[in-house]
Design a protein around this motif. Structure first.
Motif, mmCIF file in Angstrom:
data_model
loop_
_atom_site.group_PDB
_atom_site.id
_atom_site.type_symbol
_atom_site.label_atom_id
_atom_site.label_comp_id
_atom_site.label_asym_id
_atom_site.label_seq_id
_atom_site.Cartn_x
_atom_site.Cartn_y
_atom_site.Cartn_z
ATOM 1 N N ASN A 76 0.562 -1.758 0.320
ATOM 2 C CA ASN A 76 0.032 -0.192 -0.268
ATOM 3 C C ASN A 76 1.181 1.622 -0.057
ATOM 4 N N THR B 172 -3.467 3.498 -2.593
ATOM 5 C CA THR B 172 -3.722 1.863 -3.521
ATOM 6 C C THR B 172 -5.551 2.384 -3.376
ATOM 7 N N THR C 179 -3.901 -12.894 -9.158
ATOM 8 C CA THR C 179 -2.717 -11.272 -9.119
ATOM 9 C C THR C 179 -3.882 -9.933 -9.490
ATOM 10 N N ILE D 299 -3.436 -5.664 -9.182
ATOM 11 C CA ILE D 299 -2.880 -4.576 -8.876
ATOM 12 C C ILE D 299 -3.598 -3.184 -9.464
ATOM 13 N N GLU E 71 -2.550 -10.900 -14.579
ATOM 14 C CA GLU E 71 -2.897 -10.213 -13.606
ATOM 15 C C GLU E 71 -3.652 -9.268 -14.454
ATOM 16 N N ARG F 49 -5.500 -5.077 -13.816
ATOM 17 C CA ARG F 49 -4.454 -3.970 -13.604
ATOM 18 C C ARG F 49 -4.869 -3.120 -13.086
ATOM 19 N N TRP G 233 -5.194 0.944 -14.189
ATOM 20 C CA TRP G 233 -4.120 1.961 -14.734
ATOM 21 C C TRP G 233 -4.837 3.510 -14.364
#
Length: 424
Positions: A2, A102, A119, A121, A350, A352, A354
Motif C-alpha cells: 500500500n 492504493t 494477481t 494490481i 494479472e 490491473r 491503470w
C-alpha cells in the motif's frame, strides 16, 4: 503493497537540471552534461519498464486542517502505516509525510475471476500529510508560511474537519465547531492568495501599461480575482471563462485548488453519521459555500485496522455496524477530484487498474503502460467493464457486438477494459 517511496526518474531528472543550472560550464562540460542527460533518459526508460504503470509526476492530494483534527491519523490510515506522528498537541507534524496509496476498486475482483488470475494490481494516488494551520498562518503564525508553501505544492486539498467530542483530545480553539474550523483554514488560504494577487498586479503594472498582451490578459483576470478574495471567498468559487481559468492557473492560488471535506467522527458514531449534527453542518456548509463534496470518515477505525488481518478487520467493522471506515470512499473521491480515471487490462497474468487523466485518448492511455505503446499505437480493442461482467467473457462480449476496435481519437472512458495493438 500500500505504500512505497520511489522517486520518479523525471523528478530525478529535474533535480539534476536544477543543480547544474547555477554552475559555470565550459564547452567540454556541456558535452559531458549532454552525455549524462542521455544516460538519465535511458535510465528513465528502464525505470518505466521495471515499474510499468508508475505515474511520473504523480498528482498529489494534501491532507490539511487545524491541529488535532485527525490529519495524521487519517494519513496513517490511508497509507496503512504509522509514519506520521499523531500526538495530542499542535504542530506534531512539521515536514509533510508522503505516501502512495492504493485506490480501492471493487471492479478488479470480478475482472480477475473472468481472466482466471489471482494477481490484482490497483491504481494509486499520492497523499501528503501537511501540518495543522492556525489562525494567522498567512501572517506567519504557528509555522504558517512553511505550511502554506507545502499546500501550494499539492494538486488538491482534503480538509479534515473534527466532528467528534473528546475531552482527552485538545482542540486548538477550545469547543468543537466544524464550520468555524473550515472558515479559519479557508480564511488563511484566501488571505495568502489575496496578498499574492496584489503583488502580482503590482509586478505586471508597467508591462500592462505599455500594452503587453500577456500582462493585460493577466491583469484582467487578477482584477476579477482580487475583489472576490477580498470578500473572503475562495478562488475555486469564482466564475471564470475557460480562457480566464487557464490564465489563473499560472497564479497557483491556494484557495483555487479542488477541495473535498473529510468529516472525521468517532468510531462509535460512524454507523449513525447522518444524525450527527456536526456532520450535517459540514455537509451544508461545503455544499453552499464551496460547492464540493463531504465524505464521512472515522480515521481512528481505519488506524485500528492496520494491525488486523482482513478477516479480523471485517469482523471488527461488522461489530460497529459498518462495512468500511469511510476512508476507502475518501480515497476514491480524491482520485476523481484530481481528475484521474481508471481503465483496466485483464489476462491470466494479472488484472490491473491503470491511471489516466479525464479526457485522455487511447494512445495516451497506452503510453501509461509503456512509451513504446503510445509511439507505435495502431488501435485499441475495448469493452466496457459492465458489458464484460454481464457477458462473462471476452468471447461472449465479442459475439454480442460489445467488443470493438477504437483508433487514435478515441477518448478512454472510466472502466474501459483495453488491449492495445502497436508496432515500433
Amino acid at each position: 503493497m500500500n505504500e512505497y517511496r520511489i522517486p520518479s526518474a523525471s523528478t530525478l531528472h529535474k533535480r539534476f537540471i536544477e543543480s547544474i543550472k547555477s554552475i559555470p560550464v565550459t564547452c567540454d562540460d556541456r558535452t559531458l552534461i549532454k552525455m549524462i542527460l542521455a544516460i538519465i533518459h535511458l535510465l528513465e526508460r528502464s525505470f518505466s519498464s521495471t515499474f510499468p504503470g508508475f505515474v511520473k509526476d504523480m498528482l498529489k492530494a494534501g491532507i490539511v486542517g487545524l491541529p488535532n483534527v485527525g490529519k495524521s491519523t487519517l494519513f496513517n490510515a490511508v497509507t496503512r502505516t504509522r509514519k506520521a506522528e499523531a500526538a495530542n498537541y499542535p504542530f506534531c507534524t512539521i515536514d509533510p509525510n508522503v505516501g502512495i496509496v492504493t485506490v480501492p476498486d471493487a471492479r478488479l475482483e470480478p475482472l480477475a475471476r473472468i481472466s482466471k488470475t489471482t494477481t490484482i494490481i490497483p491504481a494509486a494516488v499520492e497523499f501528503v500529510d501537511i501540518a495543522g494551520l492556525v489562525k494567522g498562518a498567512s501572517q506567519g503564525e504557528g509555522l504558517g508560511n512553511k505550511f502554506l508553501s507545502h499546500i501550494r505544492e499539492v494538486d488538491a486539498i482534503v480538509q479534515v474537519v473534527r466532528c467528534f467530542e473528546d475531552p482527552d483530545v485538545h482542540h486548538v480553539a477550545g469547543a468543537i465547531d466544524p464550520v468555524r474550523d473550515i472558515e479559519t483554514v479557508t480564511t488563511e488560504l484566501v488571505l495568502a492568495d489575496l496578498e499574492a494577487a496584489k503583488k502580482r498586479l503590482e509586478r505586471i503594472a508597467k508591462d500592462a501599461k505599455r500594452g503587453d498582451k500577456i500582462a493585460l490578459a493577466e491583469e484582467a483576470v487578477l482584477k476579477k480575482i482580487e475583489p472576490h478574495l477580498d470578500a473572503g471567498k475562495p478562488g475555486n468559487t469564482l466564475a471564470l471563462t475557460p480562457e480566464e481559468k487557464a490564465i489563473s492557473k499560472g497564479f497557483f492560488l491556494l484557495s483555487d485548488k479542488p477541495t473535498i471535506f473529510a468529516a472525521n467522527v468517532k468510531e462509535t458514531d460512524l454507523a449513525q453519521a447522518d444524525s450527527n449534527p456536526h456532520v450535517a453542518k459540514v455537509r451544508e456548509y461545503a455544499r453552499t459555500h464551496h460547492d464540493c463534496e463531504t465524505v464521512v470518515i472515522s480515521a481512528q477505525i481505519e488506524s485500528d485496522l492496520i494491525d488486523l488481518s482482513p478477516e479480523e478487520a471485517r469482523e471488527f467493522l461488522k461489530e460497529l455496524g459498518v462495512s468500511e471506515s469511510g476512508v476507502g470512499a475518501l480515497i476514491r473521491s480524491t482520485y476523481h477530484l484530481l481528475g484521474l480515471r481508471t481503465y483496466f487490462t485483464a489476462s491470466e497474468k494479472e488484472a490491473r487498474a491503470w491511471t489516466i487523466h479525464a479526457g485522455d485518448t487511447a494512445p495516451k492511455a497506452a503510453g501509461v503502460i509503456h512509451t513504446d505503446f503510445e509511439r507505435g499505437f495502431i488501435k485499441a480493442e475495448t469493452v466496457a467493464y459492465e458489458d464484460l461482467v454481464r457477458c462473462g467473457s471476452i468471447a461472449a462480449a465479442r459475439e454480442k457486438g460489445l467488443y470493438r476496435m477504437e483508433g487514435k481519437e478515441y477518448v478512454v472512458k472510466d472502466g474501459d477494459v483495453l488491449m492495445f495493438k502497436f508496432n515500433v
